[in-house]
Write a protein that holds these residues in place. Structure first.
Motif, PDB file in Angstrom:
ATOM      1  N   PRO A   8      -1.783  -8.685  -6.794  1.00  0.00           N
ATOM      2  CA  PRO A   8      -3.204  -9.026  -6.922  1.00  0.00           C
ATOM      3  C   PRO A   8      -3.360 -10.451  -7.464  1.00  0.00           C
ATOM      4  O   PRO A   8      -2.663 -10.847  -8.398  1.00  0.00           O
ATOM      5  CB  PRO A   8      -3.727  -7.996  -7.923  1.00  0.00           C
ATOM      6  N   ILE A  19      -8.564   2.135  -6.470  1.00  0.00           N
ATOM      7  CA  ILE A  19      -7.361   2.497  -7.230  1.00  0.00           C
ATOM      8  C   ILE A  19      -7.361   3.970  -7.636  1.00  0.00           C
ATOM      9  O   ILE A  19      -6.321   4.620  -7.644  1.00  0.00           O
ATOM     10  CB  ILE A  19      -7.221   1.601  -8.484  1.00  0.00           C
ATOM     11  N   ASP A  42       0.830  -1.196   0.000  1.00  0.00           N
ATOM     12  CA  ASP A  42       0.000   0.000   0.000  1.00  0.00           C
ATOM     13  C   ASP A  42       0.867   1.250   0.000  1.00  0.00           C
ATOM     14  O   ASP A  42       2.016   1.230   0.436  1.00  0.00           O
ATOM     15  CB  ASP A  42      -0.914  -0.008   1.230  1.00  0.00           C
ATOM     16  N   TYR A  43       0.306   2.340  -0.485  1.00  0.00           N
ATOM     17  CA  TYR A  43       1.042   3.599  -0.597  1.00  0.00           C
ATOM     18  C   TYR A  43       1.647   4.034   0.739  1.00  0.00           C
ATOM     19  O   TYR A  43       2.695   4.657   0.783  1.00  0.00           O
ATOM     20  CB  TYR A  43       0.141   4.711  -1.142  1.00  0.00           C
ATOM     21  N   CYS A  68       5.203  -7.736   0.237  1.00  0.00           N
ATOM     22  CA  CYS A  68       4.253  -7.181  -0.724  1.00  0.00           C
ATOM     23  C   CYS A  68       3.628  -8.295  -1.551  1.00  0.00           C
ATOM     24  O   CYS A  68       4.326  -9.187  -2.039  1.00  0.00           O
ATOM     25  CB  CYS A  68       4.953  -6.191  -1.633  1.00  0.00           C
ATOM     26  N   GLN A  89      -6.327  -8.520  -3.354  1.00  0.00           N
ATOM     27  CA  GLN A  89      -6.720  -7.659  -4.476  1.00  0.00           C
ATOM     28  C   GLN A  89      -6.468  -6.213  -4.101  1.00  0.00           C
ATOM     29  O   GLN A  89      -6.202  -5.895  -2.951  1.00  0.00           O
ATOM     30  CB  GLN A  89      -8.208  -7.845  -4.815  1.00  0.00           C
ATOM     31  N   ARG A  90      -6.590  -5.341  -5.073  1.00  0.00           N
ATOM     32  CA  ARG A  90      -6.460  -3.904  -4.833  1.00  0.00           C
ATOM     33  C   ARG A  90      -7.799  -3.248  -5.124  1.00  0.00           C
ATOM     34  O   ARG A  90      -8.453  -3.589  -6.090  1.00  0.00           O
ATOM     35  CB  ARG A  90      -5.348  -3.318  -5.690  1.00  0.00           C
ATOM     36  N   HIS A 122      -6.525   3.490   1.154  1.00  0.00           N
ATOM     37  CA  HIS A 122      -5.850   2.191   1.232  1.00  0.00           C
ATOM     38  C   HIS A 122      -6.370   1.312   0.097  1.00  0.00           C
ATOM     39  O   HIS A 122      -7.560   1.276  -0.183  1.00  0.00           O
ATOM     40  CB  HIS A 122      -6.112   1.531   2.582  1.00  0.00           C
ATOM     41  N   HIS A 123      -5.455   0.599  -0.533  1.00  0.00           N
ATOM     42  CA  HIS A 123      -5.789  -0.217  -1.696  1.00  0.00           C
ATOM     43  C   HIS A 123      -5.727  -1.720  -1.426  1.00  0.00           C
ATOM     44  O   HIS A 123      -6.396  -2.493  -2.097  1.00  0.00           O
ATOM     45  CB  HIS A 123      -4.839   0.094  -2.856  1.00  0.00           C
ATOM     46  N   ASP A 124      -4.906  -2.136  -0.480  1.00  0.00           N
ATOM     47  CA  ASP A 124      -4.688  -3.565  -0.240  1.00  0.00           C
ATOM     48  C   ASP A 124      -5.893  -4.175   0.471  1.00  0.00           C
ATOM     49  O   ASP A 124      -6.324  -3.681   1.515  1.00  0.00           O
ATOM     50  CB  ASP A 124      -3.438  -3.776   0.612  1.00  0.00           C
ATOM     51  N   SER A 125      -6.426  -5.255  -0.114  1.00  0.00           N
ATOM     52  CA  SER A 125      -7.612  -5.883   0.476  1.00  0.00           C
ATOM     53  C   SER A 125      -7.566  -7.388   0.294  1.00  0.00           C
ATOM     54  O   SER A 125      -6.841  -7.909  -0.550  1.00  0.00           O
ATOM     55  CB  SER A 125      -8.891  -5.315  -0.152  1.00  0.00           C
TER      56      SER A 125
END
Length: 139
Positions: A47, A84, A3-4, A44, A80-81, A90-93
Motif C-alpha cells: 500500500p 479489508i 490479493d488473497y 506484489c 491501496q487495499r 478483492h482488496h487490491d486497488s
C-alpha cells in the motif's frame, strides 16, 4: 501485497523501476501484475506504491450491462487495499488523483505501468524521526 486469490501463484515484491503488465493468471480467477519478461510470477505491491501507466487505464465496470470498457483520464495511481474486513473480497486497488478507485482485478490484461516509488517503511520513518530528534537536541 498480493490479493488473497493469488496465493497459489508464485510471487515476488515490487521494486522501483519495475515495468509491470496487468495479467490474468492461469491458476487464478483474478488479475494482477507481472514484470515484463516474468509472465508467471505475480508482482506484489505494498500500500502506497505509486505506478505510472503508459496509457489511460482500461477496466471492466462492476456491472457490464451498458458498457464493456471504462477508462481513466489519469495515468498515475497509488496502490491501496480496500474491503479489508471482507476476507473473500478483492482488496487490491488503484487510487487515482481525481478520487477514482479501480480494483486491480478489473484491469484489462496487457496494460503497462512502471513502479515510480515504494512506500517508506514504518521502521525507516521511525528511525529518521529519532535521528532528527537527536540532531535537534544537539543544537
Amino acid at each position: 501485497m498480493c490479493d488473497y486469490s493469488l496465493h497459489l501463484v508464485a510471487s515476488r515484491p515490487a521494486e522501483v523501476g519495475d515495468e509491470l503488465v496487468s495479467t490474468k493468471f492461469d491458476r487464478s480467477f483474478t488479475r494482477g501484475f507481472t514484470a515484463i519478461g516474468e509472465p508467471k510470477i505475480a508482482v506484489c505491491l505494498l500500500p502506497g506504491t505509486e505506478l505510472a501507466f503508459a496509457k489511460e487505464v482500461e477496466y471492466e465496470p462492476a456491472f457490464r450491462i451498458f458498457r464493456k470498457r471504462l477508462r481513466t483520464v489519469e495515468k498515475v495511481a497509488q496502490f491501496q487495499r480496500v474491503n479489508i474486513s471482507q476476507h473473500t473480497a478483492h482488496h487490491d486497488s488503484l487510487h487515482f488523483p481525481n478520487g477514482q478507485i479501480v480494483l486491480v482485478t478489473r484491469l484489462f490484461p496487457g496494460q503497462v505501468a512502471i513502479v515510480l516509488q515504494l512506500p517508506a517503511s514504518e521502521i525507516n520513518t521511525t528511525l529518521a524521526a529519532t535521528q532528527e530528534g537527536r540532531s535537534i537536541l544537539r543544537v
